[in-house]
Design an enzyme around this catalytic site. Structure first.
Site, PDB file in Angstrom:
ATOM      1  N   ASP A  72      25.487 -14.407  33.283  1.00 13.74           N
ATOM      2  CA  ASP A  72      25.113 -15.143  32.081  1.00 13.74           C
ATOM      3  C   ASP A  72      26.335 -15.631  31.314  1.00 13.74           C
ATOM      4  O   ASP A  72      27.470 -15.270  31.639  1.00 13.74           O
ATOM      5  CB  ASP A  72      24.232 -14.264  31.176  1.00 13.74           C
ATOM      6  CG  ASP A  72      24.735 -12.832  31.083  1.00 13.74           C
ATOM      7  OD1 ASP A  72      25.914 -12.584  31.451  1.00 13.74           O
ATOM      8  OD2 ASP A  72      23.978 -11.955  30.649  1.00 13.74           O
ATOM      9  N   ASP A 141      17.070  -2.456  24.973  1.00 17.25           N
ATOM     10  CA  ASP A 141      15.662  -2.856  25.096  1.00 17.25           C
ATOM     11  C   ASP A 141      15.287  -3.171  26.539  1.00 17.25           C
ATOM     12  O   ASP A 141      14.253  -3.769  26.802  1.00 17.25           O
ATOM     13  CB  ASP A 141      15.361  -4.038  24.175  1.00 17.25           C
ATOM     14  CG  ASP A 141      16.191  -5.277  24.526  1.00 17.25           C
ATOM     15  OD1 ASP A 141      16.978  -5.213  25.502  1.00 17.25           O
ATOM     16  OD2 ASP A 141      16.065  -6.303  23.829  1.00 17.25           O
ATOM     17  N   HIS A 143      16.700  -5.163  28.714  1.00 17.22           N
ATOM     18  CA  HIS A 143      16.904  -6.504  29.281  1.00 17.22           C
ATOM     19  C   HIS A 143      18.014  -6.474  30.319  1.00 17.22           C
ATOM     20  O   HIS A 143      19.009  -5.790  30.148  1.00 17.22           O
ATOM     21  CB  HIS A 143      17.178  -7.540  28.186  1.00 17.22           C
ATOM     22  CG  HIS A 143      18.520  -7.434  27.522  1.00 17.22           C
ATOM     23  ND1 HIS A 143      18.682  -7.041  26.215  1.00 17.22           N
ATOM     24  CD2 HIS A 143      19.771  -7.691  27.983  1.00 17.22           C
ATOM     25  CE1 HIS A 143      19.963  -7.063  25.898  1.00 17.22           C
ATOM     26  NE2 HIS A 143      20.648  -7.444  26.947  1.00 17.22           N
ATOM     27  N   GLU A 148      15.464 -11.330  28.044  1.00 13.46           N
ATOM     28  CA  GLU A 148      14.982 -10.542  26.910  1.00 13.46           C
ATOM     29  C   GLU A 148      13.547 -10.089  27.144  1.00 13.46           C
ATOM     30  O   GLU A 148      12.841 -10.635  28.002  1.00 13.46           O
ATOM     31  CB  GLU A 148      15.052 -11.428  25.649  1.00 13.46           C
ATOM     32  CG  GLU A 148      16.443 -11.948  25.339  1.00 13.46           C
ATOM     33  CD  GLU A 148      17.345 -10.912  24.699  1.00 13.46           C
ATOM     34  OE1 GLU A 148      17.191  -9.701  24.978  1.00 13.46           O
ATOM     35  OE2 GLU A 148      18.229 -11.307  23.907  1.00 13.46           O
TER      36      GLU A 148
END
Lengths: 273, 405
Positions: A72, A141, A143, A148
């Site tokens: 990314d 979380d 991801h 996400e």
């Protein structure tokens, strides 16, 4: 799925670097047969990169015939900004090793046509013959890359708007000013990573314990995108003790009992390099 | 595009830190290797093994009267040859840029010499000439030092006195004057308009006069402590500028200081360093005997004896000027003040560059800067000197190793 539980963060770095070393050397890449590696950024893999640099300096490994694809990159962040993933990869890894710059691929978050940039990235992965080993980290979380919570588990490389949690977590890298954190990123999709032949995910620290629990003890769920890798035939999760705090004792004991078997995965054959 | 060079196995002084980092150079400038990697996707043409050396920007000397037998103020007939000889010799001291300094002289001397000392880039022929530092004749007769009193002048006609004295000002980059001379303030303003840095020195100015000069653009103090009123607690004089609260916000008053162990007492060096480290600029203020062998030399009209590293008027014990090379000044400064390596080096690199307003490309190793630098060992002894990325001096010839790429 394999879960390798190491005592400490340092040993996670050690174990994962040894695994990469062995996979690349066993693959025995050459000019006609490149090893294709997917790479993450962030704090978790730093130790692994350091070890790999040391192996390179010791002559144990070469990256001459390795192609890399990064997961990314932020959108609209200057490329030489110290928080850009271009900067991270160059300064923490690439400048220290013998990789050919031609073989490095990082999404360009400043491209004029972001959609084309993403599609080109997918095409380049295909042209390289697919990714042999994708290394990733996760957020608290759950991801993976910037997929996400709520991302499609079939997603491909695309522009992604970052979740509020991610913006808040990243503000510390931008002078604690959330307004300076880029709001969007380009990221490989969960499906892109799923297509790799093997996936290795590094998870360390108690703040990621709940995500690890969601990743392996609960079902596949797009709110915890890392859980998708339960469906991948070759997933390897490397974690430290702290990250296991939310797991059942039974789960931990089971995977720890496999330590000897896991150790064989990184055993170096005694062959001259 | 020129040759792409990677200096490796080194530490570099960048952003006021000593970093383990390679230095990349192309077309005479320091470049960002990350851009090469991602944009051009190429490897270096040449890789140079620095053997663990420390890379510092090249030294910059803003006050040097001569050296290697040449006195800039008396070398009227062979100006260019004299500059060439000193510029070349300075490479062996790690100096990559300098300001030839002219002391108080009659007007016709300036008219003859000044037009012939042109600003020019450095190279294997010698260090870069940044411009001339004119030290006099607009100074105080009470603090003339070694300057001939009968040539000292006042600004009787304001700035016209300056033009009449020197003729063309184009080659001047630094100008020492005494701010208490009538009309000095308007002259300072005119000089600043022409981007000539004004330095205060050879002066009996009190602190108020010094502050007034700074407010109107003066930005430097010539060889602090020497040729000015001694520090007094009720009238601190120009020395008081180091801790003045009247300096306009955002400005730094720099000051030259001779760190040879003779012209400034180490305790005075420490006072200067501890009160105002940011402004400290090491200068050699060297005379023609710099770089000569020990013994007696006929230099112009003087006989100078060089004995145990000091220069005397021959046959006497009268010191006649400084002859300590810049690399020694840096080491002495570090030992005397106990400052860090970074502070010692920046006092001879970044600070002089900043005092001349050229610190965006000289005196630093940031991307885009001129590739003028020196390799030093752990004792800060000079190993080699580089200008525009080319080796222009090696202490041991052939010691720079090129690696296979």
């Amino acid at each position: 799925m394999r879960l390798v539980i190491c005592d400490t963060v340092d040993y996670v770095a050690d174990w994962s670097a040894k695994y990469v070393l062995k996979r690349i050397n066993d693959f025995n890449p050459n000019e006609n047969k490149y090893f294709v590696l997917g790479l993450p950024t962030g704090g978790t893999p730093l130790g692994m990169y350091k070890k790999l640099i040391t192996y390179y300096q010791q002559g144990k490994i070469s990256f001459k015939y390795v192609k890399t694809f990064n997961m990314d990159e932020y959108v609209d962040l200057p490329r030489d900004h110290p928080e850009s993933y271009h900067y991270y990869m160059y300064n923490n890894f690439f400048k220290h090793i013998d990789i050919n710059p031609e073989n490095v691929h990082i999404l360009d978050g400043n491209a004029t046509d972001l959609e084309k940039e993403c599609n080109d990235f997918e095409r380049k992965i295909n042209e390289a013959g697919g990714i042999e080993l994708f290394i990733g980290g996760i957020g608290p979380d759950g991801h993976i890359a910037f997929n996400e919570p709520g991302s499609s588990l079939a997603s491909r490389t695309r522009v992604k708007t970052l979740a509020q949690d991610t913006l808040e977590a990243n503000a510390r890298f931008f002078g604690n000013d959330i307004n300076k954190v880029p709001k969007q990123a380009l990221t490989v999709g969960v499906g892109t990573v799923m297509d790799s032949k093997e996936v290795m995910i590094l998870i360390t620290g108690s703040h990621k314990a709940f995500a690890l629990y969601k990743a392996i003890e609960e079902g596949v769920n797009h709110m915890w995108t890392v859980s998708a890798f339960q469906q991948h035939p070759r997933t390897l999760i490397i974690c430290d003790e702290d990250a296991t705090l939310e797991l059942r004792v039974k789960t931990v004991k089971y995977f720890k009992s496999l330590w000897d078997i896991h150790s064989k995965l990184i055993e170096q054959e005694s062959r001259a390099k | 595009m020129g040759v792409l060079k990677q200096f490796c196995n080194c530490r570099i002084l960048r952003d006021s830190r000593i970093q383990t980092e390679d230095l990349w150079v192309r077309d005479g400038r320091i470049i960002n290797p990350e851009r090469i990697f991602y944009d051009e996707k190429i490897k270096p043409d040449v890789k140079i093994d620095c053997g663990g050396a420390l890379i510092s920007p090249g030294y910059i000397d803003v006050q040097i009267n001569g050296g290697f037998g040449i006195d800039f103020s008396f070398n009227v007939n062979n100006v260019e040859e004299g500059i060439d000889r000193v510029a070349k010799g300075l490479l062996t001291h790690g100096v990559t840029s300098f300001c030839p300094t002219l002391v108080t002289s009659p007007s016709e001397i300036y008219h003859k010499i000044l037009p012939r000392i042109k600003k020019r880039n450095g190279g294997s022929h010698g260090a870069c000439v940044l411009g001339v530092h004119t030290e006099g004749p607009f100074i105080s007769p009470n603090k003339k030092g070694a300057h001939p009193e009968h040539y000292i002048k006042k600004f009787d006609q304001g700035f016209k006195s300056v033009i009449d004295m020197y003729g063309d000002l184009d080659n001047i980059c630094m100008f020492t004057l005494a701010p208490e001379i009538p009309n000095a303030i308007s002259v300072i303003e005119e000089l600043c308009k022409r981007n000539i840095k004004v330095s205060l020195g050879h002066s009996i100015a009190n602190l108020n006069e010094g502050e007034e000069a700074v407010k109107h653009g003066a930005s430097f103090i010539t060889h602090l402590f020497n040729a000015m009123l001694p520090f007094h607690h009720r009238d601190p004089g120009l020395v008081g500028l180091l801790t003045s609260d009247k300096i306009p916000f955002g400005r730094i008053v720099h000051f030259g200081i001779i760190s040879d162990g003779i012209h400034t007492h180490p305790a005075a060096l420490r006072i200067a360093h501890r009160t105002h480290p940011e402004g400290l600029v090491l200068v050699t203020d060297a005379i023609s005997a710099l770089g000569l062998e020990e013994g007696i030399h006929q230099l112009g009209q003087f006989k100078i004896e060089k004995r145990k590293g000091c220069a005397y008027i021959a046959g006497t014990d009268t010191l006649c000027g400084s002859i300590t090379e810049m690399s020694k000044c840096v080491r002495y400064f570090k030992d005397a003040t106990g400052c860090t390596v970074v502070e010692a080096l920046e006092a001879a690199t970044l600070h002089p560059a900043r005092s001349l307003g050229i610190d965006s490309y000289k005196g630093i190793l940031n991307f885009g800067a001129d590739a003028d630098f020196i390799l030093l060992d752990e004792k800060l002894e000079l190993l080699s000197t580089w200008i525009s990325g080319e080796c222009v001096y090696e202490k041991i010839p052939g010691s720079t190793k090129q690696l296979e790429v």
